[in-house]
Enzyme design. Structure first.
Site, PDB file in Angstrom:
ATOM      1  N   TYR A 391       0.791  -1.227   0.000  1.00 27.79           N
ATOM      2  CA  TYR A 391       0.000   0.000   0.000  1.00 27.79           C
ATOM      3  C   TYR A 391       0.819   1.271   0.000  1.00 27.79           C
ATOM      4  CZ  TYR A 391       0.334  -1.753   4.837  1.00 27.79           C
ATOM      5  OH  TYR A 391       0.748  -2.327   5.997  1.00 27.79           O
ATOM      6  N   ARG A 394       8.238   2.270  -0.041  1.00 26.11           N
ATOM      7  CA  ARG A 394       8.996   2.599   1.166  1.00 26.11           C
ATOM      8  C   ARG A 394      10.271   1.775   1.220  1.00 26.11           C
ATOM      9  NH1 ARG A 394       5.705   2.490   6.741  1.00 26.11           N
ATOM     10  NH2 ARG A 394       4.116   3.147   5.227  1.00 26.11           N
ATOM     11  N   SER A 483       6.235   7.137   7.399  1.00 21.06           N
ATOM     12  CA  SER A 483       5.285   6.867   8.477  1.00 21.06           C
ATOM     13  C   SER A 483       6.001   6.614   9.806  1.00 21.06           C
ATOM     14  CB  SER A 483       4.387   5.696   8.084  1.00 21.06           C
ATOM     15  OG  SER A 483       3.343   5.540   9.008  1.00 21.06           O
ATOM     16  N   HIS A 484       5.849   5.420  10.368  1.00 25.39           N
ATOM     17  CA  HIS A 484       6.386   5.102  11.686  1.00 25.39           C
ATOM     18  C   HIS A 484       7.790   4.506  11.641  1.00 25.39           C
ATOM     19  CE1 HIS A 484       4.774   1.396  10.047  1.00 25.39           C
ATOM     20  NE2 HIS A 484       5.587   0.744  10.852  1.00 25.39           N
ATOM     21  N   LYS A 493       3.372   7.792  -0.230  1.00 30.30           N
ATOM     22  CA  LYS A 493       1.983   7.337  -0.213  1.00 30.30           C
ATOM     23  C   LYS A 493       1.245   8.082  -1.331  1.00 30.30           C
ATOM     24  CE  LYS A 493       1.766   6.236   4.722  1.00 30.30           C
ATOM     25  NZ  LYS A 493       1.116   6.530   6.033  1.00 30.30           N
ATOM     26  N   ASP A 617       2.056   8.748  15.248  1.00 27.91           N
ATOM     27  CA  ASP A 617       3.198   8.183  14.534  1.00 27.91           C
ATOM     28  C   ASP A 617       3.868   9.272  13.697  1.00 27.91           C
ATOM     29  OD1 ASP A 617       1.365   8.454  12.478  1.00 27.91           O
ATOM     30  OD2 ASP A 617       1.962   6.606  11.484  1.00 27.91           O
ATOM     31  N   ASP A 619       3.790  10.320  10.675  1.00 31.25           N
ATOM     32  CA  ASP A 619       3.094  11.194   9.719  1.00 31.25           C
ATOM     33  C   ASP A 619       1.668  11.503  10.136  1.00 31.25           C
ATOM     34  OD1 ASP A 619       2.183   8.603   9.220  1.00 31.25           O
ATOM     35  OD2 ASP A 619       1.874   8.964   7.092  1.00 31.25           O
ATOM     36  N   ASP A 621      -1.117   9.694  10.815  1.00 33.26           N
ATOM     37  CA  ASP A 621      -2.338   8.966  10.466  1.00 33.26           C
ATOM     38  C   ASP A 621      -2.664   7.864  11.469  1.00 33.26           C
ATOM     39  OD1 ASP A 621      -0.344   7.191   9.804  1.00 33.26           O
ATOM     40  OD2 ASP A 621      -0.837   7.063   7.679  1.00 33.26           O
ATOM     41  N   ARG A 622      -1.818   7.723  12.532  1.00 35.61           N
ATOM     42  CA  ARG A 622      -2.087   6.707  13.560  1.00 35.61           C
ATOM     43  C   ARG A 622      -1.970   7.340  14.948  1.00 35.61           C
ATOM     44  NH1 ARG A 622       1.092   1.308  12.649  1.00 35.61           N
ATOM     45  NH2 ARG A 622       2.924   2.576  13.036  1.00 35.61           N
ATOM     46  N   LYS A 660      -5.705  -8.140  13.129  1.00 41.87           N
ATOM     47  CA  LYS A 660      -4.924  -8.072  14.362  1.00 41.87           C
ATOM     48  C   LYS A 660      -5.753  -7.628  15.558  1.00 41.87           C
ATOM     49  CE  LYS A 660      -1.720  -5.430  12.449  1.00 41.87           C
ATOM     50  NZ  LYS A 660      -0.488  -4.624  12.263  1.00 41.87           N
ATOM     51  N   GLU A 700      -7.636  -0.194  12.607  1.00 39.15           N
ATOM     52  CA  GLU A 700      -6.624  -1.244  12.653  1.00 39.15           C
ATOM     53  C   GLU A 700      -5.975  -1.245  14.031  1.00 39.15           C
ATOM     54  OE1 GLU A 700      -4.112  -1.759   8.910  1.00 39.15           O
ATOM     55  OE2 GLU A 700      -4.527   0.378   8.935  1.00 39.15           O
ATOM     56  N   SER A 702      -2.946  -1.308  14.510  1.00 36.86           N
ATOM     57  CA  SER A 702      -1.741  -0.478  14.415  1.00 36.86           C
ATOM     58  C   SER A 702      -2.017   0.993  14.666  1.00 36.86           C
ATOM     59  CB  SER A 702      -1.107  -0.648  13.035  1.00 36.86           C
ATOM     60  OG  SER A 702      -2.006  -0.220  12.028  1.00 36.86           O
ATOM     61  N   GLY A 703      -3.292   1.393  14.776  1.00 30.54           N
ATOM     62  CA  GLY A 703      -3.578   2.774  15.134  1.00 30.54           C
ATOM     63  C   GLY A 703      -4.284   3.584  14.080  1.00 30.54           C
ATOM     64  N   HIS A 704      -4.464   3.036  12.884  1.00 33.11           N
ATOM     65  CA  HIS A 704      -5.233   3.741  11.854  1.00 33.11           C
ATOM     66  C   HIS A 704      -6.724   3.687  12.210  1.00 33.11           C
ATOM     67  CE1 HIS A 704      -1.943   4.145   8.913  1.00 33.11           C
ATOM     68  NE2 HIS A 704      -1.539   2.976   9.349  1.00 33.11           N
ATOM     69  N   ALA A 797       2.984 -11.357   7.087  1.00 33.27           N
ATOM     70  CA  ALA A 797       4.160 -10.634   6.593  1.00 33.27           C
ATOM     71  C   ALA A 797       3.902  -9.138   6.691  1.00 33.27           C
ATOM     72  CB  ALA A 797       4.441 -11.025   5.149  1.00 33.27           C
ATOM     73  N   ASN A 799       3.930  -5.383   5.797  1.00 34.16           N
ATOM     74  CA  ASN A 799       4.024  -4.667   4.523  1.00 34.16           C
ATOM     75  C   ASN A 799       4.858  -3.399   4.620  1.00 34.16           C
ATOM     76  OD1 ASN A 799       2.490  -6.118   2.480  1.00 34.16           O
ATOM     77  ND2 ASN A 799       0.738  -5.781   3.819  1.00 34.16           N
ATOM     78  N   THR A 800       5.378  -3.109   5.812  1.00 35.78           N
ATOM     79  CA  THR A 800       6.148  -1.878   5.985  1.00 35.78           C
ATOM     80  C   THR A 800       7.581  -2.107   6.427  1.00 35.78           C
ATOM     81  OG1 THR A 800       5.356  -1.675   8.266  1.00 35.78           O
ATOM     82  CG2 THR A 800       4.071  -0.561   6.545  1.00 35.78           C
TER      83      THR A 800
END
Length: 842
Positions: A391, A394, A483-484, A493, A617, A619, A621-622, A660, A700, A702-704, A797, A799-800
């Protein structure tokens, strides 16, 4: 007979022509040929011009005038309905204001008078109910006594509670329509206060039957189009109150109903279009005049151009008389024809200037190198496949992400945007030390594609998303950020037409770069600001019901330039922590999902006795929230509170969460009447699923957090925090007590296992094929999640980053450890080199 005479041309009468006569005849033929050629050319041009002018005039005088007539008639219908309803609300407002001024009602709420009992207020309510036309319920509510009453015939829900609280604060509150058991009613609110007191004693709430309102809205000419009565609150989707008729023949127009949240929307039908059609009589008259005039002009121009054409030829070739005059000799016609001036000149004798050589390509023929040399080939090694993730793009700066690659990405994104109908792209960047150089290279690439750039500078990612909705001239943007991730990383992005690129769309950018499928052009860079507009938009949407002290940990990242300012505007006492911008991240990595990165925030909240703490984070968004007790409110528990709030106003709505998240979230959503939907992790696939399902809230682990209710649906940690503050200030509870109401199981945070970037997806695939997870229920929408009776585990896996991500949850420590050991055993079967640190926590 002279043999020479037999070869001379003859006239139609048979007489032989002299050479001078023959030249005159040839000149006349040439003149006629030239005139015919010019006349045909002019006629062709005139035909094309007349056709274009006729088409343009038809569009202006017939099509556009018809559309203008239709728009005018449409506006007329909208104004007619909206004025009728506005008059109704004006009358009702006068009635309610008069009722609110009744001394008897005001006196009944005076708490200092012992005679003012609930029974007395009940009798007054019944009395004024009888005297108020169309009223279904009259309530006298003492100050601060309003409570939820969902089961009443005329219930008090969150919407009514919000109206009452606004009245108690003397904030303007327009009447609101509500549907109870498929019956529409209107709630009116007025504060009741004694003349000598500034604060209200309480509130008057009148519920009126909306049948009269709907009858006034119902038009007699429904066949002319579709009439829709909608109720619109800021940031929320419109609520349809009544829809009548059908219409698809033109654009809809909408008019607000003064004194309410209502609007009338009208879409014309084919019958109204037939009334609006403009007759082509004027167009035919004008076109006829233009055609006649153009033909006359063609005839006149042909005469002039023939003379000019023949005049130029005569000037280029001297006549016999001029030759004779020049030589000062008398010559006969045969001698004149032998003069060198009459001999042909070879075209190859003409000199060719340098510019002509370039145009004709003669430089290449003579061995010179062309300026349009072949493009440099781009190999697949120049564009690392591993940085084009599910997505975003990076990777490590220098070895993977370079300014040269950023420029190519800019050309690819600009070209893709143009292919999708966009002409401009918003570009923003975070505060990393290398973001500026990458942004400049990215902008160069976008401009080379012919696409314009709107540069909004250093801002959090949500502000880039917001700008694609806020600006009128684009719906696309690129954010330069990692991001983080730690300071060594950076990336991009991408959003095109308000859709975040994900999966194959990201991979296609790499294919476009390697194939050099770029548009060519010269775009324009336009600087703009967005922070004030963003803050104003949230300030107009979010209202806090009390004072809150908040610690904001920006982690030295880009949210530090926006979040403290916004929360101060909302009325909070803000305590900034690491809010100065420093791309080296000297205090901790900008990843709030790692517990050690939250320790300074927890300490600051407890040191300052703040009501709440939030960490963003890199940027913005979280987010992750901490409480005064030092508890970390992980985003899946945060989503429980958001879901409860949204579902209270939108029962039955979809709520989206990733693999998650806690199993308890599913149960909470269902218990509040929502539909839980589990989906794959990642801001891009989550946003795509939000659009597909039309969910109003999603999140999510992860904080989104994705909020579509009153907002735009993109992940925005700053706005999510503003909405959280709004929710908790409406409750007379501390934040620890609020979240204590939600069940919490034993769980782990996200656990990362380092693994080479190119190996992680293959390992998950092999684990899915050969893994033995006993009687667990397997879900493979994203990685491998296994649900058991008393808990669950997940491995996927990342993605970041080059890692596997694991998470576990269970009803007891023992079950949690057992599930962890099963996963550890099966992972080692696939790759015995993996190193584990499965530390569980409550």
């Amino acid at each position: 007979m002279n043999p020479k005479d037999s070869s001379k041309p003859k006239t139609e009468t048979g007489a032989h022509l002299s050479r001078s006569e023959q030249r005159a005849l040839d000149a006349a033929k040439r003149k006629a040929a030239v005139q015919q050629k010019i006349l045909l050319i002019l006629l062709g041009i005139a035909l094309i011009i007349n056709a274009v002018v006729g088409y343009v005039l038809y569009q202006k005088l017939v099509i556009e005038q018809t559309q203008e007539n239709l728009r005018s008639l449409t506006q007329e219908k909208v104004d007619e309905r909206s004025k009728t309803l506005s008059h109704y609300f004006q009358q009702q407002t006068q009635l309610i204001d008069k009722l609110a001024a009744e001394p008897e009602l005001i006196a009944s709420l005076d708490a200092t008078n012992p005679d003012n009992t609930a029974e007395k207020r009940d009798l007054l309510e019944k009395k004024w109910l009888r005297e108020t036309p169309s009223a279904l319920k009259v309530r006298l509510i003492p100050l601060g006594s309003a409570q939820l009453d969902r089961e009443a015939e005329f219930p008090i829900r969150y919407a009514e509670l919000d109206l009452i609280q606004r009245a108690e604060k003397r904030q303007p509150a327009l009447p609101e329509l509500v549907a109870i058991n498929e019956r529409w009613m209107t709630n009116w609110i007025r504060p009741l206060a004694a003349e000598d007191k500034s604060a209200p004693l309480g509130t008057l709430m009148v519920t009126i039957d909306a049948a009269e309102l709907i009858n006034l809205f119902t038009p007699a000419d429904q066949h002319l189009g579709e009439f829709v009565l909608v109720q619109q609150f800021t940031g929320s989707p419109p609520q349809i109150v009544k829809k009548l008729g059908t219409g698809t023949a033109g654009n809809s127009l909408q008019g607000n109903v003064e004194g309410s949240h209502l609007a009338v929307k009208f879409t014309p039908s084919d019958q109204l279009l037939s009334l609006a059609e403009e007759l082509p009589a004027l167009w035919l008259s004008i076109v006829s005049v233009i055609v006649a005039g153009s033909l006359a002009l063609v005839w006149f121009l042909s005469k002039i151009l023939v003379r000019m054409e023949l005049g130029e030829k005569n000037a280029a070739t001297p006549s016999i008389a001029e030759v004779v005059k020049t030589s000062k000799e008398s010559v006969n016609a045969d001698d004149a024809m032998t003069n060198p001036l009459f001999q042909k000149q070879d075209i190859l004798d003409i000199a060719v200037i340098d510019e002509d050589e370039n145009i004709l390509g003669l430089q290449q023929a003579s061995g010179k190198k062309s300026s349009a040399s072949a493009r440099n080939k781009i190999s697949e090694e120049d564009v690392p496949a591993e940085i084009f993730r599910s997505y975003d793009i990076r990777g490590l700066v220098g070895s993977q992400v370079t300014p040269e690659l950023a420029q190519l990405i800019g050309q690819a994104v600009g070209s893709e945007a143009i292919d999708q109908g966009e002409q401009a792209i918003v570009v923003a960047r975070d505060g990393r030390t290398h973001s500026e150089a990458l942004t400049q290279a990215l902008i160069r690439g976008i401009l080379r594609s012919g696409c314009n750039v709107i540069n909004i500078g250093v801002v959090p990612t949500p502000l880039m998303y917001f700008s694609t909705f806020h600006f009128d001239d684009t719906s696309s943007g690129v954010m330069v950020t990692a991001s983080h991730n730690p300071k060594e990383y950076n990336g991009f992005k991408v959003v095109i037409n308000n859709r975040a690129l994900a999966d194959d769309a990201v991979i296609d950018l790499r294919s476009r770069i390697i194939g050099q499928r770029f548009h060519q052009g010269l775009g324009e860079e336009i600087p703009r600001t967005i922070i004030p507009d963003y803050i104003d938009r949230i300030f107009s949407d979010v209202a806090l019901a009390g004072n809150v002290s908040i610690v904001v940990d920006a982690g030295n990242a880009v949210t530090g330039i926006v979040a403290p300012q916004l929360f101060e505007e909302l009325g909070c006492d803000v305590i900034p922590l690491f809010c100065d911008l420093d791309g080296e991240f000297p205090n901790h990595d900008p990843d709030p999902t790692i517990e050690k990165n939250l320790q300074a925030l927890i300490a600051k909240v407890q040191e300052t006795n703040a009501d709440i703490g939030v960490a963003f984070d890199g940027d913005g968004d979280r987010l992750v929230v901490v409480t005064p007790k030092g508890d970390i409110i992980w985003p899946d528990r945060l989503l429980m509170l958001f879901a409860k709030d949204v579902l209270s106003r939108n029962p039955g709505a979809d709520v989206l969460f990733d693999v998650k998240c806690s199993r308890q979230l599913n149960q909470v959503i269902s218990s509040y009447g929502g539909r839980p939907i589990m989906w794959k992790t990642g801001h891009s696939p989550m946003k795509a699923k939000m659009e597909e399902t039309q969910a109003l809230i999603g999140g999510e682990y992860s904080g989104h957090i994705f909020i579509k209710d009153r907002w735009y649906g993109f992940d925005d940690g700053i706005y999510a925090m503003a909405r959280l503050l709004e929710i908790i200030t409406l409750r007379d509870q501390k934040i620890d007590a609020i979240f204590a109401a939600f069940p919490q199981l034993y769980s782990t945070p996200e656990i990362k296992i380092a693994i080479p970037e190119l190996d992680k997806f293959g390992l998950i695939k092999k684990l899915s094929e050969i893994g033995d997870f006993a009687n667990g229920t397997i879900t493979t929408i994203d990685g491998l999640r296994v649900d058991y009776t008393k808990g669950w585990g997940l491995v996927r896996a990342s993605n970041t980053s080059p890692a596997l991500t694991l998470r576990f949850e269970a009803e007891s420590h023992e079950s949690l450890e057992k599930i962890q050991q099963i996963f550890k055993r099966e992972l080692l079967k696939v790759d015995n080199r993996l190193t584990f640190n499965l530390n569980s926590q409550d």
